[in-house]
Each structure stands twice: as structure tokens, then as C-alpha cells.
Design a protein around this motif. Sequence first.
Motif: not given
Length: 230
Positions: A1, A3, A70, A207
Amino acid sequence: MTLYLSRLTPHPASRQAQQELGAGTHHGSLHRRVMSLFPDGVAEQARAHFGILFRVEDTPRGSHLLMQSNQPPDPRRLPAQYGTLTTRPLADLLDALEPGLTLHFRCTASPVRKPGHTTRAHYNLPAVVPLNGAAADDWWQRQADNAGLKVLTLHSRPVDAARDWQYPTGTAPADRARNSNRIHHHRVRFDGTAAVIDPDLLRTAIRNGIGRGKAYGCGLLSIAPAPAPA
């Protein structure tokens, strides 16, 4: 994912921005300002949905807000003349993590312990005990271990607690005083250097954040490459 790391610098002429991002910040209003920069329509757990972590950085030139998410925050959602919002992706930094790499780190976190019922009763302790000094440093060492880091140097100092009042959604203003719960998050800022032991654990910690109070400016772990120790 993917960031993103964003910096929100308040405009010197904006009283609203100075109040929300300045010293003695009321973290409930700051949380609402941060959330206003992201799309509406997420009914529950919006902060977690957008992966939002933030903290106020106090510098000799004034305060600014660091924010991780995100997806990029939308600068068009800021009030006119509120401040300047800049955003960059963290992909290159996170992809470059490897065992043995030396990093600078910073994290304003809420180090606490939660004693068991028997211990609480015996010593008349609260449900959550704030940690300071060597106890806070030990707490951070454990968090760093869990984040795949070996701490090389560490400096910690207490910062102002994050405070707010919480009341049920839909509570009328006249009823908020008697239906509210006081929120208080003890905070300590941790700075230092560390060696990467497990890059995947570190990416997860970056995260997800560290510790409690993430909606109130706690838990954002920032890293930057550092020269290897001699």
C-alpha cells in the motif's frame, strides 16, 4: 500500500490555523481538521480507513503539522488562507529499507502500562499508568524491537499531553457537559538512531503507528537515512 507524508504549514495571518496547530493545541479540533482533508462518506473508523497518523512539530520558526496517510489529503478542503499543504509519496524510502541500514527516527507516543486488576487493587493504581524517564525509555525499546529496529541512540523528553472531551454522536450542545468523557493521552517524544533488523516489521509499524492515542497526535513513526556508525 502506498503511503504519503504531508506537511501543513499554517499561514502567519490565519488565526484559526495558528490556534489549531500552535502550542497548547486542542487535539480534538486538530483531529477534525485533519479528517476534513479526506473524502466524506466513511461512516466508521475513517482515520484507520485512510491510514491517518499525525503530529505537530514545534520548531524555532513555528509549528507545522506532519501527516501520514494512504491517499493524499486534498488542499482544496482547507479554509482560504489557512496554510500551505505539500505531499510526497514514501514509496522510495520504504522500498530502500534493508537489514543493517542506519536510520534517524522520531515518534511522539503515549507510553503507558495497564496493570492487572489485582495489582491495581493492591497498589491503588489507575487503569492506565503513564510512564516517564527510564520506564518510558524501556517501553520504547520494546516498541522498537517489535518494529524491527535495534536502537543505537535514544533521547526522550515529555511533551504536553493530548486532551479532549468525548461525547456520544448527536448529543445536543446543552447536554455535552454532563454526557462527556475526558480524554487524556500522556505523551513523550522519542528521537534517536537505530539499525534496521527486519524491514517488513518496520514498514508495518510505520503504516500502523506506535501505541495508543493515534487520533490525538500520537504514534507517527518518522524515519530518515543516517550515516552508519563508525
